[in-house]
Design a protein around this motif. Sequence first.
Motif, PDB file in Angstrom:
ATOM      1  N   TRP A   1       0.924  -1.306   0.018  1.00 25.32           N
ATOM      2  CA  TRP A   1       0.192  -0.044  -0.007  1.00 25.32           C
ATOM      3  C   TRP A   1       0.732   1.225   0.078  1.00 25.32           C
ATOM      4  O   TRP A   1       0.451   2.373  -0.398  1.00 25.32           O
ATOM      5  CB  TRP A   1      -0.849   0.022   1.263  1.00 25.32           C
ATOM      6  N   ASP A   2       2.032   1.199   0.426  1.00 22.63           N
ATOM      7  CA  ASP A   2       3.040   2.387   0.544  1.00 22.63           C
ATOM      8  C   ASP A   2       4.101   2.435  -0.243  1.00 22.63           C
ATOM      9  O   ASP A   2       4.920   3.111  -0.279  1.00 22.63           O
ATOM     10  CB  ASP A   2       3.434   2.338   2.051  1.00 22.63           C
ATOM     11  N   ASP A   3       4.035   1.480  -1.365  1.00 18.82           N
ATOM     12  CA  ASP A   3       5.209   1.433  -2.443  1.00 18.82           C
ATOM     13  C   ASP A   3       5.224   2.672  -3.506  1.00 18.82           C
ATOM     14  O   ASP A   3       4.080   3.226  -3.641  1.00 18.82           O
ATOM     15  CB  ASP A   3       5.403   0.348  -2.844  1.00 18.82           C
ATOM     16  N   GLU A   4       6.313   2.805  -4.270  1.00 19.52           N
ATOM     17  CA  GLU A   4       6.245   3.877  -5.096  1.00 19.52           C
ATOM     18  C   GLU A   4       5.137   3.537  -6.205  1.00 19.52           C
ATOM     19  O   GLU A   4       4.635   4.693  -6.726  1.00 19.52           O
ATOM     20  CB  GLU A   4       7.825   3.840  -5.968  1.00 19.52           C
ATOM     21  N   ALA A   5       4.977   2.257  -6.549  1.00 18.87           N
ATOM     22  CA  ALA A   5       3.875   1.789  -7.617  1.00 18.87           C
ATOM     23  C   ALA A   5       2.424   2.519  -6.941  1.00 18.87           C
ATOM     24  O   ALA A   5       1.588   2.960  -7.923  1.00 18.87           O
ATOM     25  CB  ALA A   5       3.620   0.465  -7.988  1.00 18.87           C
ATOM     26  N   ALA A   6       2.310   2.300  -5.726  1.00 19.29           N
ATOM     27  CA  ALA A   6       1.046   2.901  -5.153  1.00 19.29           C
ATOM     28  C   ALA A   6       0.968   4.206  -5.344  1.00 19.29           C
ATOM     29  O   ALA A   6      -0.207   5.097  -5.928  1.00 19.29           O
ATOM     30  CB  ALA A   6       0.895   2.559  -3.811  1.00 19.29           C
ATOM     31  N   ARG A   7       1.962   4.828  -5.088  1.00 17.84           N
ATOM     32  CA  ARG A   7       1.986   6.387  -5.439  1.00 17.84           C
ATOM     33  C   ARG A   7       1.895   6.924  -6.913  1.00 17.84           C
ATOM     34  O   ARG A   7       1.224   8.020  -7.142  1.00 17.84           O
ATOM     35  CB  ARG A   7       3.485   7.322  -4.950  1.00 17.84           C
ATOM     36  N   GLN A   8       2.297   6.212  -7.798  1.00 17.92           N
ATOM     37  CA  GLN A   8       2.175   6.151  -9.210  1.00 17.92           C
ATOM     38  C   GLN A   8       0.775   6.002  -9.696  1.00 17.92           C
ATOM     39  O   GLN A   8       0.764   6.356 -10.921  1.00 17.92           O
ATOM     40  CB  GLN A   8       3.571   5.360  -9.818  1.00 17.92           C
ATOM     41  N   GLY A   9      -0.007   5.375  -8.903  1.00 13.18           N
ATOM     42  CA  GLY A   9      -1.112   4.802  -9.429  1.00 13.18           C
ATOM     43  C   GLY A   9      -1.188   3.857 -10.204  1.00 13.18           C
ATOM     44  O   GLY A   9      -2.043   3.788 -11.277  1.00 13.18           O
ATOM     45  N   HIS A  10      -0.418   2.840 -10.151  1.00 16.07           N
ATOM     46  CA  HIS A  10      -0.397   1.347 -10.808  1.00 16.07           C
ATOM     47  C   HIS A  10      -1.245   0.520 -10.614  1.00 16.07           C
ATOM     48  O   HIS A  10      -2.206   0.781  -9.586  1.00 16.07           O
ATOM     49  CB  HIS A  10       1.058   0.806 -10.764  1.00 16.07           C
ATOM     50  N   CYS A  11      -1.614  -0.585 -11.277  1.00 15.95           N
ATOM     51  CA  CYS A  11      -2.717  -1.461 -11.239  1.00 15.95           C
ATOM     52  C   CYS A  11      -2.700  -2.078  -9.909  1.00 15.95           C
ATOM     53  O   CYS A  11      -1.763  -2.469  -9.341  1.00 15.95           O
ATOM     54  CB  CYS A  11      -2.647  -2.421 -12.339  1.00 15.95           C
ATOM     55  N   LEU A  12      -3.926  -2.211  -9.445  1.00 14.78           N
ATOM     56  CA  LEU A  12      -4.209  -2.811  -7.918  1.00 14.78           C
ATOM     57  C   LEU A  12      -4.441  -4.255  -7.916  1.00 14.78           C
ATOM     58  O   LEU A  12      -4.995  -4.842  -6.914  1.00 14.78           O
ATOM     59  CB  LEU A  12      -5.323  -1.989  -7.160  1.00 14.78           C
TER      60      LEU A  12
END
Lengths: 359, 238
Positions: A250-261
Amino acid sequence: MTETFYDVMRRQGITRRSFLKFCSLTAASLGLAPAFAPKIAHAMETKPRIPVLWLHGLECTCCSESFIRSGHPLAKDVILSMLSLDYDDTIMAAAGHNAEAIVTEIVEKYKGNYILAVEGNPPLAEDGMYCIIGGKPFVEQLKYAAESCKAIISWGSCASWGCVQAAKPNPTRATPVHKVPGLANKPIIKVPGCPPIAEVMTAVVAYLLTFEKLPTLDRQGRPQMFYSQRIHDKCYRRPHFDAGQFVEHWDDEAARQGHCLYKMGCKGPTTYNACSTVRWNEGVSFPIQSGHGCIGCSEDGFWDKGSFYERLTDINQFGIEANADAVGGTAAALVGAGIAAHAGLTALNRAKQPGAEKQ
Amino acid sequence: MTELTSAASTAPIYVYEKPVRLWHSLNALLIVVLSVTGYLIADPLASLKGEASEHFLMGYIRFVHFSAGYLIAIALLFRLYWAYAGNEHARQIFLPPLLKAHFWQGVFHEVLWYLFLVKEPRKYIGHNPLAILAMHFVFVWGVLFMIVTGFALYGEGAGQGSWQHTLFSSWVLPLFGSSQSLHSWHHLFMWLIICFVLVHIYVALREDKLSRQSMLSTIVTGWRTFKDVRPVDDESGA
């Protein structure tokens, strides 16, 4: 009662200009050509208002809450006031016996002409005693009102599928509307979602009024215009899925970038709804846009499909909760161990019977 | 049975025609490809960095999975045709003689053989009865299940109006209740087929060593050779 929708709107102080805006926006949200806006306006001006009975069974009222927040300003002013003219125990002014009398009045006055909207569902266990409306089990009120209605709208996942009160082990035997035994055989429109999108709800009502027929339904009884595609098919994060870019924490870079969930258990790929196109709260956002996966609230039995945060479904039949990989992997490991043991025994057997093959 | 009894010699018999052998190896390849890509679709590789426009990894994996799915479906259709057009052994795994007592005696004997309770297996030109049973019910129906559920899942993406949706998704989705359940069943049957493959390879190797007829060389050449001259136990015409 020969009052039309338009009359009611004018009585509520709505200008003709706002009324026409409402008609064109409704046409657009129904996926109709601009030419249909005048048709909707014409229908609303000329056709007698169709009364709607809005019954509540076992539910949390989130459908009503969603409905009154319909993004279009007129939806809440107009459609709501028209519905409340008849019966919706959450928002109508009348209470007690007076309120209950309205149900009987509508049923008798508009036999075969009113729409029965059902929010929630009846529990069938103990003769329906788990949900009492006006001193009687809800299931009886539902059957009575369904007897002479024109069509039934199953609002939300409760009425459509059963939702949380029908989740295992379902102690009250909460049953979705279309599965209630002894219910009059009327056309049922399912508008699932927990809650359904406000604009979808108002659009279904507007469609019924404009065309005086049911919208095209899919095999499961949902309006095709809103439930024919999965969230995933129109998700704005879909390019990240195709690229192989996933949120892993939930707190990784991809989450900040809005990548696929997807890896966070997003149920978008298995959920039929219009959230990724219509969105919520006047088109502001929807769960995935807010950074949380879809929980699949418009799907049948979504409470019993395991964690909202796991990609693979838990399979409860195996005593302990396990997903397809755990079950399959264990089976494959057992088969492998069995093979190894069998091969060992074979070798042992062969060693004990030298020359057996030469018989 | 009488005509087959004449094969009571070690002389090789041509059993598996070229299309049958080709189908076998194609299936082996496709099952590996489908299982690996299918697993990676359910549980994707580590996330890629950078711009989405620079990558198309999931897209490629899914493309390979779908292509292989089409191939295995087309191959099964062709194989069904060959069951009709080919020799009697070509229809053995599609039409098991379930109503014949001799067949079930054969199954029973084969089970005893695997439980080390009889000293030697029976002798067959085609598959042994237990193998026919497993290939028919686990493999043929298992692959058919995967093809039907697979196309139903594909039809969800292809959308309403597509032939995949009309022919498959439209009735398979309501049957399974939801897309998520359908995904789970499709995934579980992958493991069933993997279990079948494990057992299949093991018994093929074991039978090659211990049975009374050839196995591994027959997979390649189609010719069956025998290790003794006593009569065979095949069902007549099967």
